[in-house]
Design a protein around this motif. Sequence first.
Motif, short mmCIF file in Angstrom:
data_model
loop_
_atom_site.label_atom_id
_atom_site.label_comp_id
_atom_site.label_asym_id
_atom_site.label_seq_id
_atom_site.Cartn_x
_atom_site.Cartn_y
_atom_site.Cartn_z
N ASP A 422 -3.64 10.19 -1.40
CA ASP A 422 -2.39 10.70 -0.83
C ASP A 422 -2.63 11.16 0.60
N LEU A 423 -1.85 10.61 1.53
CA LEU A 423 -2.12 10.86 2.94
C LEU A 423 -1.80 12.29 3.35
N ASN A 424 -0.81 12.91 2.73
CA ASN A 424 -0.48 14.30 3.08
C ASN A 424 -1.60 15.25 2.64
N LEU A 425 -2.15 15.00 1.47
CA LEU A 425 -3.27 15.82 1.01
C LEU A 425 -4.49 15.61 1.90
N LEU A 426 -4.74 14.37 2.29
CA LEU A 426 -5.88 14.08 3.16
C LEU A 426 -5.71 14.76 4.52
N TYR A 427 -4.50 14.73 5.06
CA TYR A 427 -4.26 15.38 6.34
C TYR A 427 -4.50 16.89 6.22
N THR A 428 -4.03 17.48 5.12
CA THR A 428 -4.23 18.91 4.92
C THR A 428 -5.72 19.23 4.80
N ARG A 429 -6.47 18.38 4.07
CA ARG A 429 -7.92 18.63 3.98
C ARG A 429 -8.57 18.53 5.36
N ALA A 430 -8.10 17.58 6.19
CA ALA A 430 -8.66 17.44 7.54
C ALA A 430 -8.45 18.72 8.34
N MET A 431 -7.25 19.30 8.24
CA MET A 431 -6.98 20.52 9.00
C MET A 431 -7.83 21.70 8.47
N LEU A 432 -8.02 21.74 7.15
CA LEU A 432 -8.88 22.79 6.59
C LEU A 432 -10.34 22.56 6.99
N ALA A 433 -10.74 21.30 7.07
CA ALA A 433 -12.11 20.98 7.48
C ALA A 433 -12.38 21.46 8.90
N GLU A 434 -11.40 21.35 9.76
CA GLU A 434 -11.55 21.82 11.14
C GLU A 434 -11.83 23.33 11.16
N LYS A 435 -11.15 24.07 10.28
CA LYS A 435 -11.38 25.52 10.22
C LYS A 435 -12.79 25.83 9.71
N ARG A 436 -13.36 24.90 8.94
CA ARG A 436 -14.71 25.08 8.40
C ARG A 436 -15.78 24.49 9.33
N ASN A 437 -15.33 24.03 10.51
CA ASN A 437 -16.22 23.38 11.47
C ASN A 437 -16.85 22.10 10.91
N ILE A 439 -16.32 18.77 11.30
CA ILE A 439 -15.64 17.74 12.08
C ILE A 439 -15.85 16.36 11.47
N VAL A 440 -16.97 16.16 10.81
CA VAL A 440 -17.24 14.86 10.17
C VAL A 440 -16.20 14.59 9.09
N GLN A 441 -15.92 15.59 8.25
CA GLN A 441 -14.92 15.41 7.19
C GLN A 441 -13.53 15.21 7.80
N LEU A 442 -13.21 15.99 8.83
CA LEU A 442 -11.92 15.83 9.50
C LEU A 442 -11.74 14.40 10.01
N GLU A 443 -12.73 13.91 10.72
CA GLU A 443 -12.60 12.56 11.28
C GLU A 443 -12.51 11.52 10.17
N GLN A 444 -13.27 11.70 9.12
CA GLN A 444 -13.24 10.75 8.01
C GLN A 444 -11.84 10.67 7.39
N ASP A 445 -11.24 11.82 7.16
CA ASP A 445 -9.90 11.83 6.54
C ASP A 445 -8.85 11.25 7.48
N LEU A 446 -8.91 11.64 8.75
CA LEU A 446 -7.90 11.14 9.69
C LEU A 446 -8.07 9.64 9.94
#
Length: 574
Positions: A422-437, A439-446
């Motif tokens: 689900d793309l909305n869930l993936l986007y939300t995880r990306a934004m949470l990943a950014e808060k956790r520093n 960046i690898v997970q953020l880029e992977q999801d986006l």
Amino acid sequence: MTRSFSLLAVLLLGGCQTLNLSAPDGTTPPVEPATVAESPPQTPASFSQETLLALLSAELAGQRNRFDIALSNYVEQANATQDPAVAERGFRIAEYLGADQAALDMALMWARNAPQNLEAQRAAAIQLARGGRYDQSMWYMEKVLQGQGDTHFDFLALSAAETDPDTRAGLLQSFDRLLKKYPGNGQLLFGKALLLQQDDQPGAALALLESHPASNNDIAPLLLRARLLQSMQRSADALPLLEKGIAQHPDDKRLRLTYARLLVELDRLDDAQAEFASLVQQFPEDDELRFSLALVSLEAQAWREAIVYLEDLVARDSHIDAAHLNLGRAHEELQDPDSALREYALVGPGNDYLPAQQRLSELLIADKRLDEAATHLAQARESQPDYAIQLYLIESEALASNQHPERAWRLIEQALGEFPEDLNLLYTRAMLAEKRNDIVQLEQDLRFILERETDNAMALNALGYTLADRTTRYAEAKRLIEQALLLNPDDPAILDSLGWVNFRLGNLPEAERLLRQALERFPDHEVAAHLGEVLWVSGQQREARKVWSKALKDQPDSPVLRSTLLRLTGSEQL
């Protein structure tokens, strides 16, 4: 045999007036009663036995809700007999069934065989207009006008709203031709004004109505004049016009409702509330008015009055979910969170369900009742599986915004276990990943999102901004943000990102220009922090302090502003 058919004929003629066109649920459809044709119908004796049997079968079929058979028989016999009464009956059945071609054919036959019947001519005009045959429609409508009947030139004008400009221009010429022959006819003037409004000529439409006395007193032209004034940003000028109309027609609901809504638009909420209250008193069964009164009371911050009206709606079993949602809002404003929670929990599936769950989650989590919120939302996902993804997103957002990032992260991981792509869930995880520093997970999801939706401007911008802010991949970041801007050229968030990446690249004048645009369109604390930093680095420290000061007044607890100030000035205070 002859005697039997005479009896059938008597039954048939009675049936032509009494065929039950009730809908299956017993409601009465919007079919007008049969009009007696001015040209006499054929007598029973002049109908053939075949015709009489076919028409009687049609009547019996109609009484059994087999309107398809009734219509088929009437159309066939209308063509065979050219009898205006049979054609009229066929038209009314076809109109009820929404059989457009049959309705047009029968209306034209009725009008042709009953040339003095104004209702027949009007029916033909309306059916022709529905079919886009406006010139022929005008010809029939002129016959109604000549016979001093009520015309429907407004319907002709409104039916042309979705046509091409050439068709509307041709119809406008037809109106002008008739206005030369009937210069004071209010129905023609109103129809032409509607056409001018559709052609985006509100000034010309208003001038036309204001210049003819025939338009001064009728309700429809008054309402159109008010709408035209509103569209021209002259709402205040519409008030006295409507007040005059209400004085002439004190019981007209349309005028008073338009007046009440205009008061809301002009932010005269107390007056609007009084007007809606008067309308509810005059029309106590109209729950749309009662709901409007409740909403106006909420806008006027008359919370307790709004609660009375909303509870009345619940008691009347009307606007149930919207009433519970707004009752929750009113109780929140009265600092009664427990009552608010009860109301939000009563909102059922529909348009108001997710907003109610959002407020309920926010209230519970802000009050540190995290387990209670989790239990409630888990039960909601189980009972309303169609809303499961949205409910996960609501809960994670409430957790994150109330400083529970790890719990939000675990929840989104759980959600992605159920809905892994689900793309909305993936986007939300990306934004949470950014808060956790992370960046690898953020880029992977986006990147995953962009593989499936290459034109997802939100994902392009988020990835571009993060690369500009958290890495040195500035050229790549700029390409991503520029691609997002091509998709959404007016989005201030994308302008902010583009300004920020230009700052990172050392393009300070361009960065300042873009960030000023972004802040003007969206006065956000993060944009203000960025613009202030660009100004500070550019040597415009006084201007930077002004930008930060204004933003701090609006959002004094902004962590982005405070950290920017501390980093650049050595203090979180200005």
